[in-house]
Design a protein around this motif. Structure first.
Motif, PDB file in Angstrom:
ATOM      1  N   GLU A 294       6.462  -0.886   2.936  1.00 53.39           N
ATOM      2  CA  GLU A 294       5.649  -1.163   4.124  1.00 53.39           C
ATOM      3  C   GLU A 294       5.098   0.103   4.781  1.00 53.39           C
ATOM      4  O   GLU A 294       4.364   0.020   5.759  1.00 53.39           O
ATOM      5  CB  GLU A 294       6.471  -1.945   5.153  1.00 53.39           C
ATOM      6  CG  GLU A 294       6.919  -3.320   4.667  1.00 53.39           C
ATOM      7  CD  GLU A 294       5.754  -4.275   4.447  1.00 53.39           C
ATOM      8  OE1 GLU A 294       4.706  -4.127   5.104  1.00 53.39           O
ATOM      9  OE2 GLU A 294       5.897  -5.155   3.597  1.00 53.39           O
TER      10      GLU A 294
ATOM     11  N   VAL B 265       3.138   3.788   5.363  1.00 48.30           N
ATOM     12  CA  VAL B 265       1.898   4.507   5.088  1.00 48.30           C
ATOM     13  C   VAL B 265       2.234   5.984   5.278  1.00 48.30           C
ATOM     14  O   VAL B 265       2.733   6.372   6.331  1.00 48.30           O
ATOM     15  CB  VAL B 265       0.780   4.094   6.074  1.00 48.30           C
ATOM     16  CG1 VAL B 265      -0.479   4.921   5.838  1.00 48.30           C
ATOM     17  CG2 VAL B 265       0.493   2.603   5.980  1.00 48.30           C
TER      18      VAL B 265
ATOM     19  N   THR C  83       3.870   2.466   9.564  1.00 49.06           N
ATOM     20  CA  THR C  83       4.396   1.327   8.823  1.00 49.06           C
ATOM     21  C   THR C  83       3.666   0.052   9.225  1.00 49.06           C
ATOM     22  O   THR C  83       3.292  -0.114  10.387  1.00 49.06           O
ATOM     23  CB  THR C  83       5.911   1.162   9.048  1.00 49.06           C
ATOM     24  OG1 THR C  83       6.357  -0.009   8.366  1.00 49.06           O
ATOM     25  CG2 THR C  83       6.270   1.074  10.510  1.00 49.06           C
ATOM     26  N   HIS C  84       3.492  -0.829   8.241  1.00 47.38           N
ATOM     27  CA  HIS C  84       2.863  -2.124   8.502  1.00 47.38           C
ATOM     28  C   HIS C  84       3.822  -3.091   9.191  1.00 47.38           C
ATOM     29  O   HIS C  84       3.384  -4.047   9.817  1.00 47.38           O
ATOM     30  CB  HIS C  84       2.371  -2.757   7.196  1.00 47.38           C
ATOM     31  CG  HIS C  84       1.212  -2.031   6.599  1.00 47.38           C
ATOM     32  ND1 HIS C  84      -0.044  -2.070   7.145  1.00 47.38           N
ATOM     33  CD2 HIS C  84       1.129  -1.234   5.512  1.00 47.38           C
ATOM     34  CE1 HIS C  84      -0.863  -1.327   6.414  1.00 47.38           C
ATOM     35  NE2 HIS C  84      -0.178  -0.806   5.421  1.00 47.38           N
TER      36      HIS C  84
ATOM     37  N   GLY D 231       0.609  -5.627  14.579  1.00 42.17           N
ATOM     38  CA  GLY D 231       0.116  -4.861  13.443  1.00 42.17           C
ATOM     39  C   GLY D 231       0.959  -3.649  13.131  1.00 42.17           C
ATOM     40  O   GLY D 231       2.136  -3.562  13.475  1.00 42.17           O
ATOM     41  N   ALA D 232       0.330  -2.718  12.465  1.00 39.68           N
ATOM     42  CA  ALA D 232       0.992  -1.505  11.990  1.00 39.68           C
ATOM     43  C   ALA D 232       1.270  -0.546  13.144  1.00 39.68           C
ATOM     44  O   ALA D 232       0.576  -0.563  14.164  1.00 39.68           O
ATOM     45  CB  ALA D 232       0.113  -0.818  10.943  1.00 39.68           C
TER      46      ALA D 232
ATOM     47  N   GLU E 104      -5.978   1.913   5.547  1.00 39.17           N
ATOM     48  CA  GLU E 104      -4.750   1.249   5.089  1.00 39.17           C
ATOM     49  C   GLU E 104      -4.454   0.025   5.955  1.00 39.17           C
ATOM     50  O   GLU E 104      -4.060  -1.018   5.442  1.00 39.17           O
ATOM     51  CB  GLU E 104      -3.568   2.217   5.119  1.00 39.17           C
ATOM     52  CG  GLU E 104      -3.641   3.292   4.062  1.00 39.17           C
ATOM     53  CD  GLU E 104      -3.589   2.728   2.656  1.00 39.17           C
ATOM     54  OE1 GLU E 104      -2.769   1.807   2.391  1.00 39.17           O
ATOM     55  OE2 GLU E 104      -4.357   3.212   1.812  1.00 39.17           O
ATOM     56  N   VAL E 105      -4.630   0.147   7.257  1.00 39.47           N
ATOM     57  CA  VAL E 105      -4.405  -0.969   8.173  1.00 39.47           C
ATOM     58  C   VAL E 105      -5.389  -2.091   7.875  1.00 39.47           C
ATOM     59  O   VAL E 105      -5.031  -3.277   7.874  1.00 39.47           O
ATOM     60  CB  VAL E 105      -4.538  -0.494   9.640  1.00 39.47           C
ATOM     61  CG1 VAL E 105      -4.642  -1.656  10.607  1.00 39.47           C
ATOM     62  CG2 VAL E 105      -3.363   0.410   9.998  1.00 39.47           C
TER      63      VAL E 105
ATOM     64  N   ARG F 215      -6.575  -3.016   5.162  1.00 36.07           N
ATOM     65  CA  ARG F 215      -6.165  -3.759   3.959  1.00 36.07           C
ATOM     66  C   ARG F 215      -5.110  -4.816   4.269  1.00 36.07           C
ATOM     67  O   ARG F 215      -4.889  -5.711   3.481  1.00 36.07           O
ATOM     68  CB  ARG F 215      -5.616  -2.797   2.907  1.00 36.07           C
ATOM     69  CG  ARG F 215      -6.667  -1.922   2.305  1.00 36.07           C
ATOM     70  CD  ARG F 215      -6.085  -1.079   1.166  1.00 36.07           C
ATOM     71  NE  ARG F 215      -7.093  -0.161   0.710  1.00 36.07           N
ATOM     72  CZ  ARG F 215      -7.003   1.158   0.769  1.00 36.07           C
ATOM     73  NH1 ARG F 215      -5.904   1.720   1.235  1.00 36.07           N
ATOM     74  NH2 ARG F 215      -7.977   1.920   0.343  1.00 36.07           N
ATOM     75  N   GLN F 216      -4.438  -4.662   5.386  1.00 37.21           N
ATOM     76  CA  GLN F 216      -3.369  -5.601   5.760  1.00 37.21           C
ATOM     77  C   GLN F 216      -3.844  -6.460   6.936  1.00 37.21           C
ATOM     78  O   GLN F 216      -4.642  -7.350   6.746  1.00 37.21           O
ATOM     79  CB  GLN F 216      -2.101  -4.823   6.136  1.00 37.21           C
ATOM     80  CG  GLN F 216      -1.542  -3.988   5.014  1.00 37.21           C
ATOM     81  CD  GLN F 216      -0.481  -4.723   4.229  1.00 37.21           C
ATOM     82  OE1 GLN F 216       0.139  -5.651   4.721  1.00 37.21           O
ATOM     83  NE2 GLN F 216      -0.261  -4.288   3.014  1.00 37.21           N
ATOM     84  N   SER F 217      -3.402  -6.141   8.121  1.00 31.13           N
ATOM     85  CA  SER F 217      -3.650  -7.009   9.280  1.00 31.13           C
ATOM     86  C   SER F 217      -4.920  -6.672  10.049  1.00 31.13           C
ATOM     87  O   SER F 217      -5.429  -7.502  10.790  1.00 31.13           O
ATOM     88  CB  SER F 217      -2.473  -6.917  10.244  1.00 31.13           C
ATOM     89  OG  SER F 217      -2.420  -5.628  10.836  1.00 31.13           O
TER      90      SER F 217
ATOM     91  N   ALA G  50      -3.351  -2.219  14.671  1.00 36.41           N
ATOM     92  CA  ALA G  50      -2.344  -1.159  14.712  1.00 36.41           C
ATOM     93  C   ALA G  50      -2.163  -0.699  16.153  1.00 36.41           C
ATOM     94  O   ALA G  50      -2.985  -0.994  17.024  1.00 36.41           O
ATOM     95  CB  ALA G  50      -2.759   0.018  13.833  1.00 36.41           C
TER      96      ALA G  50
END
Length: 189
Positions: A31, A33, A51-52, A103-104, A131-132, A134-136, A139
């Motif tokens: 999880e 980054v 971290t995510h 979020g991250a 990077e964020v 790509r996920q939620s 952040a």
């Protein structure tokens, strides 16, 4: 680099051994980054870690690196006994803040003091945002509110929004910034 960039911050005062454990904890975690900016000669100009999934990450960090943190913490407390209460509170930290965020978590962004003003910080924060995204797409980060004008201006200049402020148990005035992916973003991602 962290100690040179942030000589008066709490993590720096815990010493290089503690910082090594902290930064190594981001390497290899599913999880996490962990990104590095290189200078023109291939040296490290800066780093960003986060971290995510903050709650799960910090729990895993303590489990995986418990012995290293325990030894580093013991040395830090021997050098500065007054750091023990804050260190104990840090052990229970899971990325929580008294402001609604999601979020991250951007845990640390650090640029070599010799390279500040060269754009490395912006490169690192943009890489973290990718990077964020790509996920939620969300952040947050926390930084000191007082005597920290350059950092606060940096986050605002880079499109992070001040979500709120609070004071820690130690009396530190903190700002919490958030990032959300936006179709209308005016800065290049």
């Amino acid at each position: 680099m962290h100690q040179r960039a942030f000589p008066s911050f709490f993590l720096s005062q815990l010493g290089p051994r503690f910082l090594r454990e902290f930064y190594r904890g981001f390497l290899g975690d599913p999880e996490a980054v962990a990104l590095v900016a290189e200078d023109g000669s291939g040296g490290i100009a800066g780093v960003v870690v986060g971290t995510h999934a903050p709650a799960g990450f910090f729990s895993r960090l303590l489990k995986r690196r418990f012995v290293g943190f325990a030894l580093a913490s013991l040395l830090a407390v021997v050098r500065r006994p007054s750091s023990l209460p804050r260190l104990l509170r840090a052990v229970s930290y899971r990325g929580q803040v008294p402001i609604e965020v999601r979020g991250a978590l951007l845990s640390s962004i650090c640029v070599d003091p010799d390279g500040q003003g060269s754009g490395f910080g912006t490169q690192l924060i943009r890489a973290f945002e990718r990077e964020v995204d790509r996920q939620s797409g969300h952040a947050y980060l926390v930084t000191d509110r007082s005597d920290n004008e350059a950092a606060n201006a940096f986050y605002q200049r880079n499109g992070w929004t001040l979500a709120g402020a609070y004071t820690t148990a130690e009396g530190r005035a903190m700002n919490c910034y958030t990032y959300t992916t936006s179709e209308d973003s005016t800065h290049d991602r």
